[in-house]
Design a protein around this motif. Structure first.
Motif, mmCIF file in Angstrom:
data_model
loop_
_atom_site.group_PDB
_atom_site.id
_atom_site.type_symbol
_atom_site.label_atom_id
_atom_site.label_comp_id
_atom_site.label_asym_id
_atom_site.label_seq_id
_atom_site.Cartn_x
_atom_site.Cartn_y
_atom_site.Cartn_z
ATOM 1 N N SER A 1 0.827 -1.197 0.000
ATOM 2 C CA SER A 1 0.000 0.000 0.000
ATOM 3 C C SER A 1 0.866 1.252 0.000
ATOM 4 O O SER A 1 1.956 1.275 0.581
ATOM 5 N N TYR A 2 0.357 2.296 -0.633
ATOM 6 C CA TYR A 2 1.062 3.574 -0.688
ATOM 7 C C TYR A 2 0.515 4.479 0.406
ATOM 8 O O TYR A 2 -0.665 4.844 0.400
ATOM 9 N N GLU A 3 1.394 4.833 1.363
ATOM 10 C CA GLU A 3 0.982 5.768 2.400
ATOM 11 C C GLU A 3 1.177 7.193 1.900
ATOM 12 O O GLU A 3 2.283 7.624 1.602
ATOM 13 N N GLY A 4 0.084 7.928 1.798
ATOM 14 C CA GLY A 4 0.136 9.300 1.355
ATOM 15 C C GLY A 4 -0.020 10.257 2.522
ATOM 16 O O GLY A 4 -0.105 9.837 3.675
ATOM 17 N N PRO A 5 -0.044 11.554 2.219
ATOM 18 C CA PRO A 5 0.141 12.125 0.888
ATOM 19 C C PRO A 5 1.611 12.125 0.475
ATOM 20 O O PRO A 5 2.496 11.979 1.307
ATOM 21 N N ALA A 6 1.833 12.300 -0.817
ATOM 22 C CA ALA A 6 3.202 12.312 -1.333
ATOM 23 C C ALA A 6 4.019 13.390 -0.639
ATOM 24 O O ALA A 6 3.568 14.515 -0.446
ATOM 25 N N GLY A 7 5.215 13.016 -0.225
ATOM 26 C CA GLY A 7 6.096 13.944 0.437
ATOM 27 C C GLY A 7 5.935 13.993 1.944
ATOM 28 O O GLY A 7 6.777 14.548 2.646
ATOM 29 N N ILE A 8 4.845 13.415 2.452
ATOM 30 C CA ILE A 8 4.610 13.355 3.899
ATOM 31 C C ILE A 8 4.529 11.911 4.361
ATOM 32 O O ILE A 8 5.185 11.514 5.315
ATOM 33 N N GLY A 9 3.715 11.111 3.681
ATOM 34 C CA GLY A 9 3.645 9.683 3.985
ATOM 35 C C GLY A 9 4.907 8.966 3.539
ATOM 36 O O GLY A 9 5.753 9.528 2.819
ATOM 37 N N ASP A 10 5.009 7.705 3.917
ATOM 38 C CA ASP A 10 6.209 6.915 3.617
ATOM 39 C C ASP A 10 6.196 6.300 2.225
ATOM 40 O O ASP A 10 7.112 5.574 1.861
ATOM 41 N N GLY A 11 5.146 6.552 1.443
ATOM 42 C CA GLY A 11 5.098 5.958 0.113
ATOM 43 C C GLY A 11 4.799 4.472 0.177
ATOM 44 O O GLY A 11 4.028 4.010 1.015
ATOM 45 N N TRP A 12 5.441 3.698 -0.696
ATOM 46 C CA TRP A 12 5.143 2.275 -0.787
ATOM 47 C C TRP A 12 5.594 1.537 0.472
ATOM 48 O O TRP A 12 6.739 1.642 0.892
ATOM 49 N N ARG A 13 4.654 0.772 1.046
ATOM 50 C CA ARG A 13 4.914 0.003 2.247
ATOM 51 C C ARG A 13 4.294 -1.379 2.096
ATOM 52 O O ARG A 13 3.266 -1.558 1.428
ATOM 53 N N GLU A 14 4.949 -2.336 2.717
ATOM 54 C CA GLU A 14 4.378 -3.686 2.752
ATOM 55 C C GLU A 14 3.657 -3.861 4.091
ATOM 56 O O GLU A 14 4.213 -3.602 5.161
ATOM 57 N N VAL A 15 2.403 -4.268 4.001
ATOM 58 C CA VAL A 15 1.535 -4.334 5.169
ATOM 59 C C VAL A 15 1.535 -5.750 5.721
ATOM 60 O O VAL A 15 1.425 -6.725 4.968
ATOM 61 N N SER A 16 1.654 -5.876 7.018
ATOM 62 C CA SER A 16 1.537 -7.184 7.657
ATOM 63 C C SER A 16 0.371 -7.162 8.634
ATOM 64 O O SER A 16 0.043 -6.121 9.210
ATOM 65 N N ASN A 17 -0.267 -8.323 8.774
ATOM 66 C CA ASN A 17 -1.356 -8.522 9.737
ATOM 67 C C ASN A 17 -2.570 -7.644 9.453
ATOM 68 O O ASN A 17 -3.265 -7.218 10.381
ATOM 69 N N TYR A 18 -2.834 -7.365 8.183
ATOM 70 C CA TYR A 18 -3.991 -6.524 7.886
ATOM 71 C C TYR A 18 -5.275 -7.266 8.227
ATOM 72 O O TYR A 18 -5.493 -8.388 7.799
ATOM 73 N N ASN A 19 -6.092 -6.625 9.002
ATOM 74 C CA ASN A 19 -7.371 -7.202 9.415
ATOM 75 C C ASN A 19 -8.384 -6.068 9.473
ATOM 76 O O ASN A 19 -8.282 -5.191 10.324
ATOM 77 N N PRO A 20 -9.355 -6.040 8.569
ATOM 78 C CA PRO A 20 -10.266 -4.894 8.520
ATOM 79 C C PRO A 20 -11.141 -4.753 9.751
ATOM 80 O O PRO A 20 -11.678 -3.675 10.001
ATOM 81 N N LYS A 21 -11.300 -5.821 10.513
ATOM 82 C CA LYS A 21 -12.213 -5.767 11.658
ATOM 83 C C LYS A 21 -11.530 -5.286 12.930
ATOM 84 O O LYS A 21 -12.073 -4.490 13.679
ATOM 85 N N ASN A 22 -10.322 -5.794 13.193
ATOM 86 C CA ASN A 22 -9.719 -5.439 14.479
ATOM 87 C C ASN A 22 -8.200 -5.484 14.453
ATOM 88 O O ASN A 22 -7.578 -5.735 15.469
ATOM 89 N N GLY A 23 -7.596 -5.205 13.294
ATOM 90 C CA GLY A 23 -6.145 -5.289 13.222
ATOM 91 C C GLY A 23 -5.423 -4.007 13.583
ATOM 92 O O GLY A 23 -4.225 -4.005 13.800
#
Length: 545
Positions: free
Chosen positions: A340-362
């Motif tokens: 996932s790309y963490e935005g906004p550009a220039g502030i976020g870290d850009g491309w990141r690999e996400v671990s343990n993604y859980n939409p309910k309670n992660g």
């Protein structure tokens, strides 16, 4: 071909460890992901194109372009795997889709590009946008391509937007020869994604619901924009018309590997694409980038339709080389990943690999209370209220209510679904409840992070709405669409409540005041925060919790 590298649990579920879910975290891209994204393979063929008619199961003739590997101007000898590419209503731009097919044909794939029934030169009757018939026809196209004498029977499918919807549909229909799919920025539910988000009718021809006019042009006039708008108006609730246009509850039917690519700035399907990913977490390799609604793959010869800052087509080539062509040593991570790309550009870290993604309670949830003085903080404070009116311009003093934090002392990152527990009373039986999550800079300018929608009468059901009791304090669960975003130090996090701008949402037909309960016992914002970014590259393991 069933995927075997993933958890044996249902693809609609998420595994949880005995000690509870691990929190969502991010890290730099792993070596495995970098190898995948760098994959390339040179062309070894020319390509040749012919027009063909493919019969659907009921005999309807679908008009298609067949693009095959070629040598010396003639189809190459032998049998090749195949891809059904961009099955859409868009006959006017089919030549661009043929260029995508040519990219794969020169690397040893047959490509089939077709128009859905009732559009372009295809036979049959248009069934309105994203009907279940599209999915059945996509299955039939796959099976036709698989049994041709120039095919080895191994078939994949991909497409963007409408083509992503038909791609998911083919997998849900379980086309027997289908081995892998790659839907790009697809919808999940046309009702909630575009036409009636949260039960609120979007404005026809406005900032969200503007597809019918484009579709009329691109289908060579066979889609009637006025008729499309009228069909949407005839179904204000989530009835059977919309249910057949939704993938909700059907993801367990998908038995093949899925590569889904979405865009955090996609003005149409940014939430729908993520809903698809979350619906089949255990068999989906997911990528979410900083893109609006253009193809996220930068194919050559794709002017105006492909994002020039998108990913290289070698990403898709690797995907199908691994699962369809079955080449050895293709660097696809062995288990599903989420990048996932963490935005906004220039502030976020850009491309990141996400671990343990859980939409309910992660995620770690940060709870902020809305206060009568317009602040947003962890302190619940004294009970109070704030009122806004509709219909009214949200920019007018009475047309909205805004709550904001003090300037942040340190950056705050979020990934996932914010939510607003809105405690409010209405002076009438219904209202639009529209929430904007904002990033306010030190100079006072604001940027929309994402938004949430709820029609008050739809607070418990989109199929059987019920009027709100007038003057009664009600708890509304207002879901804000997900994002991966960093609020910089010195900025403020804000939530603005209104009935929505008239060019986006159909105004409430009658005047109504919405009185928001604040402070103790009042409304609260829940933010899915994630810890400070790790400097260590992600391990090549399952990204899912």
């Amino acid at each position: 071909m069933a995927i075997t590298a993933c958890s044996a649990s249902s693809p609609d579920s998420t595994a949880v460890s005995a000690s509870g879910p691990r929190p969502t975290e991010t890290a730099p891209l792993s070596a495995a992901t970098n190898a995948w994204w760098s994959y390339t393979r040179p062309a070894t063929f020319d390509s040749t194109r012919t027009s063909v008619k493919v019969p659907a199961g009921d005999g309807t003739q679908l008009d298609c372009s067949l693009v095959r590997p070629a040598k010396n101007g003639a189809p190459a000898a032998g049998r090749f795997p195949g891809l059904v590419i961009e099955f859409t209503p868009y006959a006017v731009i089919r030549s661009t889709f043929e260029s995508e097919a040519a990219y794969f044909a020169t690397r040893g794939y047959n490509g089939l590009v077709c128009n859905v029934r009732g559009t372009g030169p295809s036979g049959g009757t248009w069934q309105h946008a994203m009907s279940a018939q599209d999915s059945r026809d996509a299955r039939d196209l796959i099976e036709w391509l698989a049994i041709q004498p120039f095919s080895d029977g191994r078939i994949g499918m991909f497409g963007e937007s409408y083509g992503g919807q038909t791609t998911y549909g083919a997998a849900i229909e379980q086309a027997p020869h289908l081995l892998a799919i790659a839907p790009l920025q697809p919808p999940a539910s046309l009702y909630d994604d575009v036409i009636y988000p949260g039960g609120i009718k979007t404005t026809e021809g406005g900032t969200i619901d503007n597809w019918p006019g484009t579709a009329q042009l691109l289908s060579q006039g066979r889609i009637d924009a006025a008729a499309e708008y009228a069909a949407n108006r005839e179904h204000p609730t989530f009835d059977s018309y919309w249910q057949e246009r939704s993938f909700a509850g059907r993801y367990s039917a998908i038995k093949v590997p899925v590569l889904t690519v979405g865009g955090w700035e996609d003005q149409y399907f940014r939430s729908g694409t993520l809903a698809n990913i979350e619906g089949a977490l255990n068999r989906t390799w997911a990528i979410y980038g900083p893109w609006q609604h253009l193809s996220p793959i930068a194919f050559p010869n794709c002017p105006g339709l492909c994002n020039p800052e998108g990913l290289a087509p070698g990403l898709l080539l690797a995907w199908f080389d691994r699962w369809v062509k079955n080449l050895p040593d293709v660097p696809i991570p062995t288990r599903p990943t989420f990048v996932s790309y963490e935005g906004p550009a220039g502030i976020g870290d850009g491309w990141r690999e996400v671990s343990n993604y859980n939409p309910k309670n992660g995620a770690r949830t940060q709870t902020l209370s809305l206060s009568q003085d317009g602040t947003l903080s962890a302190d619940r404070g004294t009970s109070g209220s704030a009122t806004f009116h509709q219909p009214a311009d949200p920019a007018s003093p009475a047309g909205s209510a805004t709550f904001q934090t003090a300037p942040l002392t340190q950056a705050t990152s979020m990934l996932g679904h914010p939510a607003l527990t809105l405690r409010a009373s209405l002076s009438g039986p219904d209202a639009n409840l529209y929430a904007e999550l904002l990033d306010i800079a030190p100079d006072g300018t604001s940027a929309l992070v994402n938004n949430g929608f709820l029609r008050a009468s739809h607070r418990t059901s989109h199929t059987t709405p019920t009027p709100a009791p007038v003057g009664t304090l009600i708890t509304f669960d207002l879901q804000i669409r997900a994002d991966h975003y960093r609020f910089a130090a010195g900025h403020r996090i804000a939530i603005r409540l209104s009935g929505g701008a008239a060019d986006t949402l159909t105004p409430n037909p009658a005047p109504v005041d919405v009185t928001v309960a604040t402070g103790t016992g009042g409304s609260v914002l829940h933010l899915p925060t994630i810890p400070d970014s790790s400097p260590t590259p992600a391990a090549s393991t399952n990204a899912l919790n």
